[in-house]
Motif scaffolding. Structure first.
Motif, PDB file in Angstrom:
ATOM      1  N   VAL A   1      -9.113 -12.468  -1.558  1.00  0.00           N
ATOM      2  CA  VAL A   1      -8.110 -11.636  -1.324  1.00  0.00           C
ATOM      3  C   VAL A   1      -7.065 -12.459  -0.233  1.00  0.00           C
ATOM      4  O   VAL A   1      -6.693 -14.006  -0.141  1.00  0.00           O
ATOM      5  CB  VAL A   1      -8.200 -11.040   0.433  1.00  0.00           C
ATOM      6  CG1 VAL A   1      -7.427  -9.913   1.188  1.00  0.00           C
ATOM      7  CG2 VAL A   1      -9.409  -9.997   0.134  1.00  0.00           C
ATOM      8  N   GLN A   2      -5.607 -12.276  -1.184  1.00  0.00           N
ATOM      9  CA  GLN A   2      -4.341 -13.463  -0.312  1.00  0.00           C
ATOM     10  C   GLN A   2      -3.071 -12.177   0.005  1.00  0.00           C
ATOM     11  O   GLN A   2      -2.935 -11.080  -0.341  1.00  0.00           O
ATOM     12  CB  GLN A   2      -4.072 -13.474  -1.528  1.00  0.00           C
ATOM     13  CG  GLN A   2      -2.905 -14.721  -1.395  1.00  0.00           C
ATOM     14  CD  GLN A   2      -2.982 -16.119  -2.650  1.00  0.00           C
ATOM     15  OE1 GLN A   2      -3.397 -15.731  -3.371  1.00  0.00           O
ATOM     16  NE2 GLN A   2      -2.176 -17.151  -2.250  1.00  0.00           N
ATOM     17  N   ASP A   3      -2.665 -12.027   1.352  1.00  0.00           N
ATOM     18  CA  ASP A   3      -1.798 -11.317   1.435  1.00  0.00           C
ATOM     19  C   ASP A   3      -1.844 -10.143   1.535  1.00  0.00           C
ATOM     20  O   ASP A   3      -1.104  -9.696   1.384  1.00  0.00           O
ATOM     21  CB  ASP A   3      -0.490 -12.415   0.770  1.00  0.00           C
ATOM     22  CG  ASP A   3      -0.138 -13.409   1.463  1.00  0.00           C
ATOM     23  OD1 ASP A   3      -0.777 -13.830   2.147  1.00  0.00           O
ATOM     24  OD2 ASP A   3       0.320 -13.872   0.069  1.00  0.00           O
ATOM     25  N   GLY A   4      -3.176  -9.987   2.488  1.00  0.00           N
ATOM     26  CA  GLY A   4      -3.647  -8.682   2.730  1.00  0.00           C
ATOM     27  C   GLY A   4      -3.873  -7.572   1.335  1.00  0.00           C
ATOM     28  O   GLY A   4      -3.516  -6.392   1.614  1.00  0.00           O
ATOM     29  N   GLU A   5      -4.064  -7.994   0.296  1.00  0.00           N
ATOM     30  CA  GLU A   5      -4.703  -7.564  -0.814  1.00  0.00           C
ATOM     31  C   GLU A   5      -5.600  -7.688  -1.423  1.00  0.00           C
ATOM     32  O   GLU A   5      -5.516  -8.865  -1.610  1.00  0.00           O
ATOM     33  CB  GLU A   5      -3.159  -7.419  -2.218  1.00  0.00           C
ATOM     34  CG  GLU A   5      -1.719  -7.118  -1.108  1.00  0.00           C
ATOM     35  CD  GLU A   5      -1.813  -4.950  -1.354  1.00  0.00           C
ATOM     36  OE1 GLU A   5      -2.814  -4.454  -1.730  1.00  0.00           O
ATOM     37  OE2 GLU A   5      -1.268  -4.495  -0.229  1.00  0.00           O
ATOM     38  N   TYR A   6      -6.339  -7.170  -1.928  1.00  0.00           N
ATOM     39  CA  TYR A   6      -7.344  -7.933  -3.201  1.00  0.00           C
ATOM     40  C   TYR A   6      -6.844  -7.726  -4.666  1.00  0.00           C
ATOM     41  O   TYR A   6      -6.314  -7.258  -4.737  1.00  0.00           O
ATOM     42  CB  TYR A   6      -8.571  -6.566  -3.201  1.00  0.00           C
ATOM     43  CG  TYR A   6      -9.772  -6.796  -3.511  1.00  0.00           C
ATOM     44  CD1 TYR A   6     -11.043  -7.126  -3.075  1.00  0.00           C
ATOM     45  CD2 TYR A   6     -10.143  -6.918  -5.234  1.00  0.00           C
ATOM     46  CE1 TYR A   6     -12.137  -7.609  -3.636  1.00  0.00           C
ATOM     47  CE2 TYR A   6     -11.185  -7.844  -5.835  1.00  0.00           C
ATOM     48  CZ  TYR A   6     -12.127  -8.011  -4.958  1.00  0.00           C
ATOM     49  OH  TYR A   6     -12.972  -8.035  -5.958  1.00  0.00           O
ATOM     50  N   ILE A   7      -7.183  -9.614  -5.125  1.00  0.00           N
ATOM     51  CA  ILE A   7      -6.626  -9.870  -5.935  1.00  0.00           C
ATOM     52  C   ILE A   7      -7.732 -10.189  -6.868  1.00  0.00           C
ATOM     53  O   ILE A   7      -7.371 -10.088  -8.191  1.00  0.00           O
ATOM     54  CB  ILE A   7      -5.511 -11.343  -5.489  1.00  0.00           C
ATOM     55  CG1 ILE A   7      -6.309 -12.133  -5.082  1.00  0.00           C
ATOM     56  CG2 ILE A   7      -3.854 -10.556  -4.807  1.00  0.00           C
ATOM     57  CD1 ILE A   7      -5.626 -13.493  -5.222  1.00  0.00           C
ATOM     58  N   ARG A   8      -8.427 -10.659  -6.913  1.00  0.00           N
ATOM     59  CA  ARG A   8     -10.028 -10.822  -7.545  1.00  0.00           C
ATOM     60  C   ARG A   8     -10.169  -9.824  -8.642  1.00  0.00           C
ATOM     61  O   ARG A   8     -11.901  -9.647  -8.242  1.00  0.00           O
ATOM     62  CB  ARG A   8     -10.548 -11.593  -6.992  1.00  0.00           C
ATOM     63  CG  ARG A   8     -11.249 -12.859  -7.821  1.00  0.00           C
ATOM     64  CD  ARG A   8     -10.095 -13.263  -8.592  1.00  0.00           C
ATOM     65  NE  ARG A   8     -11.189 -14.434 -10.206  1.00  0.00           N
ATOM     66  CZ  ARG A   8     -10.893 -15.860 -10.033  1.00  0.00           C
ATOM     67  NH1 ARG A   8     -10.747 -16.164  -8.865  1.00  0.00           N
ATOM     68  NH2 ARG A   8     -11.359 -16.040 -11.333  1.00  0.00           N
TER      69      ARG A   8
ATOM     70  N   GLN B   1      -5.823  -1.963   4.280  1.00  0.00           N
ATOM     71  CA  GLN B   1      -7.264  -2.411   4.142  1.00  0.00           C
ATOM     72  C   GLN B   1      -7.908  -3.539   4.891  1.00  0.00           C
ATOM     73  O   GLN B   1      -8.102  -3.781   4.960  1.00  0.00           O
ATOM     74  CB  GLN B   1      -7.410  -2.220   2.890  1.00  0.00           C
ATOM     75  CG  GLN B   1      -7.358  -0.874   1.826  1.00  0.00           C
ATOM     76  CD  GLN B   1      -7.306  -1.022   0.577  1.00  0.00           C
ATOM     77  OE1 GLN B   1      -7.404  -1.639  -0.102  1.00  0.00           O
ATOM     78  NE2 GLN B   1      -7.710   0.399   0.094  1.00  0.00           N
ATOM     79  N   TYR B   2      -6.674  -4.788   4.826  1.00  0.00           N
ATOM     80  CA  TYR B   2      -6.801  -5.934   5.346  1.00  0.00           C
ATOM     81  C   TYR B   2      -6.389  -6.633   6.849  1.00  0.00           C
ATOM     82  O   TYR B   2      -5.599  -7.626   6.607  1.00  0.00           O
ATOM     83  CB  TYR B   2      -6.995  -6.992   3.987  1.00  0.00           C
ATOM     84  CG  TYR B   2      -7.989  -6.811   3.412  1.00  0.00           C
ATOM     85  CD1 TYR B   2      -9.211  -7.351   3.042  1.00  0.00           C
ATOM     86  CD2 TYR B   2      -7.352  -5.877   2.051  1.00  0.00           C
ATOM     87  CE1 TYR B   2     -10.066  -6.696   2.549  1.00  0.00           C
ATOM     88  CE2 TYR B   2      -8.367  -5.977   1.021  1.00  0.00           C
ATOM     89  CZ  TYR B   2      -9.491  -6.965   1.130  1.00  0.00           C
ATOM     90  OH  TYR B   2     -10.952  -5.811   0.278  1.00  0.00           O
ATOM     91  N   GLY B   3      -5.242  -5.183   6.739  1.00  0.00           N
ATOM     92  CA  GLY B   3      -4.761  -5.145   8.435  1.00  0.00           C
ATOM     93  C   GLY B   3      -4.009  -5.549   7.875  1.00  0.00           C
ATOM     94  O   GLY B   3      -2.994  -5.671   7.196  1.00  0.00           O
ATOM     95  N   PRO B   4      -2.180  -5.766   9.536  1.00  0.00           N
ATOM     96  CA  PRO B   4      -3.055  -5.558  10.745  1.00  0.00           C
ATOM     97  C   PRO B   4      -3.189  -3.977  11.367  1.00  0.00           C
ATOM     98  O   PRO B   4      -3.311  -3.519  10.429  1.00  0.00           O
ATOM     99  CB  PRO B   4      -1.756  -6.592  11.511  1.00  0.00           C
ATOM    100  CG  PRO B   4      -0.433  -5.528  10.761  1.00  0.00           C
ATOM    101  CD  PRO B   4      -0.791  -5.651   9.319  1.00  0.00           C
TER     102      PRO B   4
END
Length: 320
Positions: free
Chosen positions: A247-254, A202-205
């Motif tokens: 987003v952190q390290d390619g993951e939605y976190i919030r 979802q957030y690359g690559p």
């Protein structure tokens, strides 16, 4: 550095979203700007920071950069129009992009352009209400300087800054095709494949044909900024009033982010004297939702990847 050296730097090819800061005088900046004005090209741009005596050379933004700035403002504007306030009031809220301004900072003239803003018009006069800056792999200090310009010097009520960091992706090689039809077919195939990859990354690559066209998103942060006080020094580098890592390290976190970022309200978009009652002024503007953000952000990731691919596609010219 004389103005010809500065002009050479401006003409040097820059990757999209690059900002290059070089020591220069205001006179050198103005000489270069006069030359650029005769060429009628939007990019590269050159700005001037009189507080630091720097010329800032600005490359064109990527679709992710310009698209997220516009999406944030459009979303907020849409929420205002659906807030129940009369259209006679809300229709005077307008959206700007890339507006260039020059102000005296006390140490000379500074010239900059912002990514976008909401302005409220009363007759012939507009009030800057909300300014947005988006930084794609831009230093945090540079992004804060940009939003501080809008809040402290231009006097907007609220600044929103989105910081996006994409991991390094290398430099793909150029591809050659026999015809325009073949090149377009390749782009269509790549587009379908890149969108399909979003289901797993979802957030690359985002990769195609053995190369990476959009790197993994390391982080996305969204922050709010407000004036500290009326006597705030013009060179103040503001601290955020709210900060959210999305987003952190390619993951939605919030997953618990407040839809109005815990502070964005109707009164940030419309002057107080046009609103009836303090309660109405403080009505939250619930513009941020995960589904909206992910649709916008991920679609713009693909658009950016496709632009990068398109720039690496060449059609061979037939030999006469």
């Amino acid at each position: 550095m004389d103005h010809l050296q500065l002009l050479d730097l401006v003409r040097h090819p820059l990757s999209p979203d690059t900002r290059l800061e070089v020591p220069a005088s205001r006179e050198e900046f103005e000489l270069v700007q006069e030359i650029l004005d005769t060429e009628d090209t939007k990019y590269p741009q050159i700005w001037y920071d009189s507080l630091r005596n720097l010329a800032i050379i600005v490359a064109p933004p990527t679709p992710l950069h310009s698209g997220m700035a516009g999406a944030l403002l459009t979303r907020i504007s849409s929420q205002i129009r659906n807030s129940g306030i009369s259209s006679d009031v809300t229709d005077n809220l307008t959206q700007d992009a890339d507006r260039r301004t020059t102000k005296n900072t006390g140490r000379g003239l500074t010239t900059r352009a912002g990514d976008g803003a909401l302005r409220y018009w009363e007759g012939k006069r507009a009030t800057l209400m909300i300014a947005v800056e988006v930084g794609v792999s831009q230093s945090y200090v540079s992004l804060r300087q940009a939003i501080s310009w809008s809040v402290v010097i231009l006097g907007c009520r609220l600044g929103l800054a989105m910081s996006i960091h994409e991991e390094s992706r290398g430099t793909p090689h150029t591809r050659y095709y026999a015809s325009l039809e073949q090149a377009n077919a390749v782009l269509e195939e790549a587009e379908d494949d890149l969108y399909q990859q979003l289901t797993q990354h979802q957030y690359g690559p985002l990769e195609w044909d053995g190369e990476t066209w959009f790197g993994k998103i390391r982080r996305v942060a969204l922050e709010t900024y407000r004036p500290q006080d009326e006597d705030c020094p013009l060179d103040t580098l503001l601290e955020p009033s709210q900060s959210f890592m999305i987003v952190q390290d390619g993951e939605y976190i919030r997953h618990d982010i407040s839809p109005n970022l815990r502070e964005v309200v109707v009164g940030d978009c419309i002057p107080s004297h046009l609103l009836t009652g303090r309660h109405f002024q403080a009505t939250p503007l619930n513009f941020f939702q995960r589904e909206w953000f992910e649709d916008q952000f991920q679609g713009l990731m693909v658009e950016t990847a496709l632009l990068r691919l398109q720039e690496k596609i060449k059609v061979r010219q037939p030999i006469a």
